[in-house]
Design a protein around this motif. Structure first.
Motif, PDB file in Angstrom:
ATOM      1  N   THR A  24     -12.932  22.416 -56.149  1.00 63.59           N
ATOM      2  CA  THR A  24     -14.049  22.663 -57.056  1.00 63.59           C
ATOM      3  C   THR A  24     -14.538  21.355 -57.664  1.00 63.59           C
ATOM      4  O   THR A  24     -15.737  21.160 -57.888  1.00 63.59           O
ATOM      5  CB  THR A  24     -13.650  23.656 -58.166  1.00 63.59           C
ATOM      6  N   GLN A  25     -13.616  20.438 -57.909  1.00 64.78           N
ATOM      7  CA  GLN A  25     -13.988  19.116 -58.421  1.00 64.78           C
ATOM      8  C   GLN A  25     -14.856  18.372 -57.409  1.00 64.78           C
ATOM      9  O   GLN A  25     -15.842  17.730 -57.776  1.00 64.78           O
ATOM     10  CB  GLN A  25     -12.743  18.300 -58.728  1.00 64.78           C
ATOM     11  N   GLN A  26     -14.507  18.464 -56.121  1.00 66.71           N
ATOM     12  CA  GLN A  26     -15.323  17.815 -55.091  1.00 66.71           C
ATOM     13  C   GLN A  26     -16.730  18.415 -55.041  1.00 66.71           C
ATOM     14  O   GLN A  26     -17.720  17.687 -54.912  1.00 66.71           O
ATOM     15  CB  GLN A  26     -14.650  17.955 -53.724  1.00 66.71           C
ATOM     16  N   LEU A  27     -16.816  19.737 -55.141  1.00 67.90           N
ATOM     17  CA  LEU A  27     -18.129  20.383 -55.172  1.00 67.90           C
ATOM     18  C   LEU A  27     -18.948  19.878 -56.358  1.00 67.90           C
ATOM     19  O   LEU A  27     -20.148  19.612 -56.232  1.00 67.90           O
ATOM     20  CB  LEU A  27     -17.972  21.900 -55.273  1.00 67.90           C
ATOM     21  N   GLY A 158     -18.592  28.145 -46.342  1.00 67.30           N
ATOM     22  CA  GLY A 158     -18.994  28.318 -47.727  1.00 67.30           C
ATOM     23  C   GLY A 158     -20.494  28.415 -47.868  1.00 67.30           C
ATOM     24  O   GLY A 158     -21.238  28.267 -46.898  1.00 67.30           O
ATOM     25  N   GLY A 159     -20.925  28.676 -49.101  1.00 67.62           N
ATOM     26  CA  GLY A 159     -22.350  28.806 -49.385  1.00 67.62           C
ATOM     27  C   GLY A 159     -22.746  30.255 -49.565  1.00 67.62           C
ATOM     28  O   GLY A 159     -22.463  31.098 -48.702  1.00 67.62           O
ATOM     29  N   THR A 160     -23.357  30.574 -50.703  1.00 68.79           N
ATOM     30  CA  THR A 160     -23.845  31.918 -50.975  1.00 68.79           C
ATOM     31  C   THR A 160     -25.200  31.804 -51.671  1.00 68.79           C
ATOM     32  O   THR A 160     -25.518  30.759 -52.230  1.00 68.79           O
ATOM     33  CB  THR A 160     -22.895  32.708 -51.904  1.00 68.79           C
ATOM     34  N   GLY A 163     -24.920  30.584 -55.227  1.00 69.65           N
ATOM     35  CA  GLY A 163     -24.624  29.190 -55.518  1.00 69.65           C
ATOM     36  C   GLY A 163     -23.707  28.583 -54.472  1.00 69.65           C
ATOM     37  O   GLY A 163     -23.191  29.277 -53.583  1.00 69.65           O
ATOM     38  N   ALA A 164     -23.497  27.292 -54.579  1.00 66.67           N
ATOM     39  CA  ALA A 164     -22.651  26.572 -53.628  1.00 66.67           C
ATOM     40  C   ALA A 164     -21.212  27.073 -53.713  1.00 66.67           C
ATOM     41  O   ALA A 164     -20.730  27.477 -54.782  1.00 66.67           O
ATOM     42  CB  ALA A 164     -22.700  25.072 -53.914  1.00 66.67           C
ATOM     43  N   SER A 165     -20.518  27.033 -52.576  1.00 65.84           N
ATOM     44  CA  SER A 165     -19.118  27.443 -52.543  1.00 65.84           C
ATOM     45  C   SER A 165     -18.430  26.783 -51.361  1.00 65.84           C
ATOM     46  O   SER A 165     -19.081  26.237 -50.467  1.00 65.84           O
ATOM     47  CB  SER A 165     -18.986  28.968 -52.442  1.00 65.84           C
ATOM     48  N   LEU A 182     -25.196  21.819 -49.131  1.00 59.59           N
ATOM     49  CA  LEU A 182     -25.629  22.915 -49.991  1.00 59.59           C
ATOM     50  C   LEU A 182     -25.392  22.584 -51.463  1.00 59.59           C
ATOM     51  O   LEU A 182     -26.232  22.878 -52.319  1.00 59.59           O
ATOM     52  CB  LEU A 182     -24.896  24.208 -49.610  1.00 59.59           C
ATOM     53  N   ALA A 183     -24.256  21.974 -51.763  1.00 59.04           N
ATOM     54  CA  ALA A 183     -23.964  21.579 -53.144  1.00 59.04           C
ATOM     55  C   ALA A 183     -24.978  20.543 -53.622  1.00 59.04           C
ATOM     56  O   ALA A 183     -25.485  20.620 -54.753  1.00 59.04           O
ATOM     57  CB  ALA A 183     -22.544  21.031 -53.246  1.00 59.04           C
ATOM     58  N   PHE A 184     -25.282  19.584 -52.765  1.00 58.26           N
ATOM     59  CA  PHE A 184     -26.280  18.555 -53.093  1.00 58.26           C
ATOM     60  C   PHE A 184     -27.638  19.208 -53.364  1.00 58.26           C
ATOM     61  O   PHE A 184     -28.315  18.884 -54.352  1.00 58.26           O
ATOM     62  CB  PHE A 184     -26.388  17.563 -51.932  1.00 58.26           C
TER      63      PHE A 184
END
Length: 205
Positions: A24-27, A158-160, A163-165, A182-184
């Motif tokens: 989660t920290q990396q995300l 991941g990815g929903t 939100g990012a996952s 996706l997080a970016f």
């Protein structure tokens, strides 16, 4: 993240997370990168305190202070999946924000959520929804990930739309490329919305 001095036109978006094993920290860091790719936007990485000191894990990011939320222009919050819900540490933090709710300090600020689990069926979407609940009660404007993001159609890691996952086994280092993109994108979308709302609020007091 870049810690340059702020100018009057710079807005700050807090990326708040709780992470047990680091995913989660990396995300959070990739969301922060997306935020800072937008001109005049700065990401402020923060974490929450563990309830049990024995569970505490070292992190390079400061523990959030409630007063910081009053000053931010937007917010992204992330937690690992704990039985289909946000972690106890993240829930405990939000349980202490009644003063912000009473004063309405978070009303109309944009927000988004992100999460990680160790299995495809770990409860990512219910965890994201659980994090949305206090944000809705605070009057925040919640943003997801639209299907205009190509990776949302093809990623198996991941990815929903909430939100990012990320789906990653404990002990595995690094995130899937599509997940990081996706997080970016989520961070970038949040920053653009926060910047637009900030401009509106400045133009029309």
């Amino acid at each position: 993240m870049i810690q340059s001095s702020l100018t009057p036109s710079t807005i700050t978006i807090i990326v708040l997370y709780h992470s047990r094993h680091g995913t989660t920290q990396q995300l959070a860091r990739h969301i922060a990168r997306g935020i800072e790719s937008v001109e005049h936007c700065q990401a402020s990485l923060r974490t929450v305190a563990d309830i049990n000191p024995d569970d505490a894990h070292p992190t390079a990011d400061p523990i959030i202070e409630i007063k910081e939320l009053k000053q931010c222009d937007g917010l992204a919050i992330g937690s690992p999946v704990w039985f289909g819900n946000m972690s106890a540490a993240m829930k405990h933090f939000w349980d202490q924000t009644t003063s912000l709710w009473i004063s309405g300090d978070l009303i109309d600020k944009p927000a988004c959520v992100f999460t990680s689990s160790s299995s495809p069926h770990g409860g990512q979407e219910t965890t994201q929804q659980s994090m949305m609940l206090p944000l809705l009660h605070h009057g925040m404007m919640i943003m997801g990930l639209p299907y205009s993001e190509p990776n949302l159609h093809t990623s198996f890691k991941g990815g929903t739309p909430y939100g990012a996952s990320s789906i990653s086994k404990q002990g595995h280092s690094g995130l899937d490329k599509q997940v990081t993109e996706l997080a970016f994108a989520q961070g970038q979308r949040l920053a653009k919305a926060a910047l637009a709302l900030s401009s509106i609020n400045t133009s029309f007091p």
